[in-house]
Write a protein that holds these residues in place. Structure first.
Motif, PDB file in Angstrom:
ATOM      1  N   VAL A  11       0.837  -1.207   0.000  1.00 36.58           N
ATOM      2  CA  VAL A  11       0.000   0.000   0.000  1.00 36.58           C
ATOM      3  C   VAL A  11       0.870   1.254   0.000  1.00 36.58           C
ATOM      4  O   VAL A  11       0.632   2.192  -0.767  1.00 36.58           O
ATOM      5  CB  VAL A  11      -0.977   0.009   1.204  1.00 36.58           C
ATOM      6  CG1 VAL A  11      -1.676   1.361   1.332  1.00 36.58           C
ATOM      7  CG2 VAL A  11      -2.007  -1.110   1.064  1.00 36.58           C
ATOM      8  N   GLY A  12       1.891   1.258   0.859  1.00 32.47           N
ATOM      9  CA  GLY A  12       2.782   2.418   0.940  1.00 32.47           C
ATOM     10  C   GLY A  12       3.478   2.688  -0.379  1.00 32.47           C
ATOM     11  O   GLY A  12       3.571   3.842  -0.826  1.00 32.47           O
ATOM     12  N   VAL A  95       1.999  12.202   8.853  1.00 27.00           N
ATOM     13  CA  VAL A  95       2.472  10.828   8.980  1.00 27.00           C
ATOM     14  C   VAL A  95       1.473   9.917   8.261  1.00 27.00           C
ATOM     15  O   VAL A  95       0.282   9.923   8.569  1.00 27.00           O
ATOM     16  CB  VAL A  95       2.589  10.419  10.471  1.00 27.00           C
ATOM     17  CG1 VAL A  95       2.850   8.921  10.610  1.00 27.00           C
ATOM     18  CG2 VAL A  95       3.698  11.224  11.153  1.00 27.00           C
ATOM     19  N   ILE A  96       1.966   9.173   7.289  1.00 26.31           N
ATOM     20  CA  ILE A  96       1.140   8.181   6.592  1.00 26.31           C
ATOM     21  C   ILE A  96       1.393   6.847   7.294  1.00 26.31           C
ATOM     22  O   ILE A  96       2.502   6.313   7.231  1.00 26.31           O
ATOM     23  CB  ILE A  96       1.511   8.085   5.095  1.00 26.31           C
ATOM     24  CG1 ILE A  96       1.347   9.439   4.398  1.00 26.31           C
ATOM     25  CG2 ILE A  96       0.688   6.994   4.405  1.00 26.31           C
ATOM     26  CD1 ILE A  96      -0.066   9.905   4.167  1.00 26.31           C
ATOM     27  N   GLU A  97       0.380   6.340   7.986  1.00 27.65           N
ATOM     28  CA  GLU A  97       0.544   5.161   8.841  1.00 27.65           C
ATOM     29  C   GLU A  97      -0.072   3.939   8.147  1.00 27.65           C
ATOM     30  O   GLU A  97      -1.284   3.786   8.087  1.00 27.65           O
ATOM     31  CB  GLU A  97      -0.152   5.425  10.199  1.00 27.65           C
ATOM     32  CG  GLU A  97       0.455   4.690  11.366  1.00 27.65           C
ATOM     33  CD  GLU A  97       0.369   3.174  11.282  1.00 27.65           C
ATOM     34  OE1 GLU A  97       1.237   2.504  11.845  1.00 27.65           O
ATOM     35  OE2 GLU A  97      -0.574   2.647  10.645  1.00 27.65           O
ATOM     36  N   VAL A  98       0.792   3.089   7.595  1.00 31.01           N
ATOM     37  CA  VAL A  98       0.314   1.905   6.865  1.00 31.01           C
ATOM     38  C   VAL A  98       1.115   0.668   7.284  1.00 31.01           C
ATOM     39  O   VAL A  98       1.544  -0.128   6.449  1.00 31.01           O
ATOM     40  CB  VAL A  98       0.371   2.110   5.329  1.00 31.01           C
ATOM     41  CG1 VAL A  98      -0.770   3.004   4.863  1.00 31.01           C
ATOM     42  CG2 VAL A  98       1.703   2.713   4.867  1.00 31.01           C
ATOM     43  N   GLU A 327      -6.070   1.052  -5.090  1.00 28.81           N
ATOM     44  CA  GLU A 327      -7.284   1.656  -4.533  1.00 28.81           C
ATOM     45  C   GLU A 327      -7.044   2.158  -3.111  1.00 28.81           C
ATOM     46  O   GLU A 327      -7.483   3.255  -2.735  1.00 28.81           O
ATOM     47  CB  GLU A 327      -8.435   0.640  -4.539  1.00 28.81           C
ATOM     48  CG  GLU A 327      -8.923   0.236  -5.913  1.00 28.81           C
ATOM     49  CD  GLU A 327      -8.113  -0.889  -6.555  1.00 28.81           C
ATOM     50  OE1 GLU A 327      -8.523  -1.367  -7.626  1.00 28.81           O
ATOM     51  OE2 GLU A 327      -7.063  -1.284  -6.007  1.00 28.81           O
ATOM     52  N   THR A 328      -6.340   1.356  -2.318  1.00 25.81           N
ATOM     53  CA  THR A 328      -6.068   1.763  -0.929  1.00 25.81           C
ATOM     54  C   THR A 328      -5.071   2.921  -0.915  1.00 25.81           C
ATOM     55  O   THR A 328      -5.194   3.849  -0.111  1.00 25.81           O
ATOM     56  CB  THR A 328      -5.543   0.564  -0.102  1.00 25.81           C
ATOM     57  OG1 THR A 328      -6.431  -0.546  -0.298  1.00 25.81           O
ATOM     58  CG2 THR A 328      -5.509   0.895   1.370  1.00 25.81           C
ATOM     59  N   GLY A 329      -4.116   2.883  -1.836  1.00 22.81           N
ATOM     60  CA  GLY A 329      -3.200   4.013  -1.989  1.00 22.81           C
ATOM     61  C   GLY A 329      -3.955   5.286  -2.333  1.00 22.81           C
ATOM     62  O   GLY A 329      -3.656   6.368  -1.818  1.00 22.81           O
ATOM     63  N   PHE A 330      -4.982   5.152  -3.177  1.00 20.67           N
ATOM     64  CA  PHE A 330      -5.804   6.304  -3.551  1.00 20.67           C
ATOM     65  C   PHE A 330      -6.551   6.864  -2.337  1.00 20.67           C
ATOM     66  O   PHE A 330      -6.717   8.080  -2.207  1.00 20.67           O
ATOM     67  CB  PHE A 330      -6.799   5.918  -4.658  1.00 20.67           C
ATOM     68  CG  PHE A 330      -7.856   6.962  -4.900  1.00 20.67           C
ATOM     69  CD1 PHE A 330      -7.510   8.228  -5.364  1.00 20.67           C
ATOM     70  CD2 PHE A 330      -9.187   6.693  -4.649  1.00 20.67           C
ATOM     71  CE1 PHE A 330      -8.485   9.199  -5.571  1.00 20.67           C
ATOM     72  CE2 PHE A 330     -10.167   7.663  -4.853  1.00 20.67           C
ATOM     73  CZ  PHE A 330      -9.812   8.916  -5.318  1.00 20.67           C
ATOM     74  N   SER A 331      -7.005   5.984  -1.434  1.00 22.49           N
ATOM     75  CA  SER A 331      -7.717   6.475  -0.238  1.00 22.49           C
ATOM     76  C   SER A 331      -6.813   7.402   0.583  1.00 22.49           C
ATOM     77  O   SER A 331      -7.284   8.376   1.178  1.00 22.49           O
ATOM     78  CB  SER A 331      -8.203   5.303   0.635  1.00 22.49           C
ATOM     79  OG  SER A 331      -7.147   4.731   1.384  1.00 22.49           O
ATOM     80  N   LEU A 332      -5.520   7.112   0.602  1.00 28.71           N
ATOM     81  CA  LEU A 332      -4.559   7.985   1.307  1.00 28.71           C
ATOM     82  C   LEU A 332      -4.472   9.343   0.612  1.00 28.71           C
ATOM     83  O   LEU A 332      -4.374  10.382   1.265  1.00 28.71           O
ATOM     84  CB  LEU A 332      -3.177   7.323   1.344  1.00 28.71           C
ATOM     85  CG  LEU A 332      -3.072   6.019   2.153  1.00 28.71           C
ATOM     86  CD1 LEU A 332      -1.774   5.286   1.819  1.00 28.71           C
ATOM     87  CD2 LEU A 332      -3.151   6.288   3.642  1.00 28.71           C
TER      88      LEU A 332
END
Length: 354
Positions: A11-12, A95-98, A327-332
Motif C-alpha cells: 500500500v505504501g 504521517v502516513i501510517e500503513v 485503490e487503498t493508496g488512492f484512499s490515502l
C-alpha cells in the motif's frame, strides 16, 4: 507538504507511485507539492532526508534490494531510525501510517497515531484497529492539537464510504447503513452460486490474491465487524465496541443453501447493518438472504457496496473496490488532499478529522 511514511509495504509503495504519477496534477489542481522526507519499515529499514527523497529512485532501490537503506546517502541522510524516532524527528507535516497492525489491539498503529498528534503532526491511516477501538480519543486528540486525522481507507478502501454520508448526503437523516464490506466473502458467495463448494471458492480466492493464507478474519466476518464499528463512530457519533457487535461468518453456508435461496428468488450476502433509532445505534454482521431485486443482491465478485437509507433522498448506494493496493493508496491521497484543503483554510466537513 512533508510526509513521513510509517510502513512501506504494498500500500505504501502504491501511494508513493501515485504521488510520482500525479505530481504535476496535484500542484496544478490543488497547489499541493508533496515530498516524502522519511520512511520507516520494520522489514525494509528506514531513511530520512530533510530535502525529500526521489520517489522513482526509492522505489527502484526497494524493488532491487528489498530495502530503503540501499538508497544513495548524502551528508544529510539519516538511516536506522525506528518508527517513533521517525515520527518525532522527521519534521514531517503528515504521517502516513500503513504498518502491519494487529486489529485486536490496534498496535503499533495506535501508538504511532498518539505520538504523531502529540508532536503536532497530522495522521492518515488505512489501519482499522485504532479507528474502531479508539475513535473518540484519537479524534479529540487531533482536534486538541489542531491537526488532521484521516482514515477514509479503513472501510471501503478507495471508495469514499466515510466522506460521502457526512458531506454529500449532509442534511439527510441516515436511518440505516447496509453494506457488503468484505470483497473476499462476496467473491466466495458469488463463486458458490456457480456450484463451487466454499472450500473450492476459497482456494480460488486465495489463488487470485483476494484471500489471505489465513482467511479467518474474512470468513468469520471479524473484518466487517471492525468496519461496522467505524461507521457507527464516524457517521452516528456513537461508540460501539467491536466485540459487542453480533457477528456471524459464512462458514456455515453450503451450496445447497445457495441453491435453495436461488429457487426462492433470493441471494445470500454477508451484510453489515448499522441503524439508528432515537439515538440508539445497533449493529449486526451476518449472512442474510435478500431478494434478487434488492440493490445489494446485484453486487457480485470482490466488489463492495453500501446503501445509505436516507429520509430525504431515499436509498443511496455507493459501490466500488473494497481492497487493492492502488485503490487503498488512492484512499490515502483522498485524505491528503482534504488535509491540504483544511490547512489552506478551505475546510470541508465538520471537525478536523476525516
Amino acid at each position: 507538504m512533508k510526509i513521513a511514511m510509517i510502513g512501506f509495504g504494498g500500500v505504501g509503495q502504491s501511494f508513493a507511485e501515485i504521488l510520482e504519477e500525479k505530481h504535476q496534477e496535484l500542484q496544478q489542481n490543488y497547489g499541493l507539492d508533496v515530498e516524502i522526507v522519511a520512511i520507516s519499515d520494520v522489514m525494509k529499514g528506514s531513511i530520512f532526508h530533510p530535502g525529500g527523497l526521489n520517489i522513482a529512485e526509492l522505489l527502484e532501490c526497494v524493488k532491487r534490494t528489498g530495502s530503503v537503506e540501499s538508497y544513495p546517502s548524502s551528508s544529510q541522510t539519516i538511516k536506522g531510525w525506528n518508527s517513533i524516532e521517525t515520527i518525532e524527528k522527521s519534521q514531517a507535516d503528515v504521517v502516513i501510517e500503513v504498518t502491519y497492525t494487529d486489529v485486536k489491539t490496534g498496535e503499533p498503529a495506535l501508538t504511532h497515531c498518539h505520538r504523531a498528534f502529540e508532536t503536532g503532526k497530522s495522521v492518515i491511516t488505512t489501519n482499522k484497529g485504532p479507528v474502531a477501538l479508539a475513535y473518540q480519543e484519537l479524534t479529540e486528540k487531533a482536534d486538541h492539537h489542531g491537526v488532521f486525522f484521516g482514515f477514509e481507507g479503513t472501510v471501503m478502501s478507495g471508495t469514499p464510504a466515510l466522506r460521502l454520508p457526512l458531506e454529500t448526503l449532509a442534511g439527510n437523516e441516515i436511518k440505516e447503513m447496509r453494506g457488503i464490506l468484505n470483497g473476499t466473502t462476496n467473491y466466495i458467495l458469488t463463486a458458490m452460486e456457480s456450484g463451487m463448494t466454499l472450500k473450492q471458492a476459497l482456494e480460488k480466492a486465495q489463488a487470485l490474491g483476494y484471500a489471505e493464507a489465513d482467511p479467518t478474519s474474512d470468513l468469520e466476518a471479524y473484518d466487517v465487524r471492525y468496519k461496522a464499528a467505524i461507521l457507527s463512530n464516524h457517521v452516528y457519533g456513537v461508540h460501539l465496541d467491536p466485540d459487542e457487535i453480533f457477528c456471524a461468518g459464512i462458514t456455515g453456508l453450503s451450496v445447497e443453501d445457495i441453491k435453495e435461496a436461488e429457487k426462492a428468488g433470493e441471494k445470500w450476502k454477508l451484510l453489515a447493518r448499522i441503524s439508528q433509532n432515537n439515538g440508539n445505534v445497533k449493529a449486526t454482521v451476518r449472512p442474510e438472504r435478500i431478494k434478487e431485486d434488492d440493490l445489494l443482491a446485484r453486487v457480485s465478485g470482490a466488489t463492495n457496496a453500501i446503501v445509505y437509507e436516507c429520509d430525504l433522498s431515499g436509498p443511496i448506494m455507493l459501490t466500488g473496490a473494497g481492497a487493492g493496493l492502488k485503490e487503498t493508496g488512492f484512499s490515502l491521497l483522498i485524505d491528503l488532499i482534504h488535509c491540504h484543503k483544511q490547512k489552506q483554510g478551505t475546510k470541508i466537513g465538520g471537525g478536523s478529522h476525516s
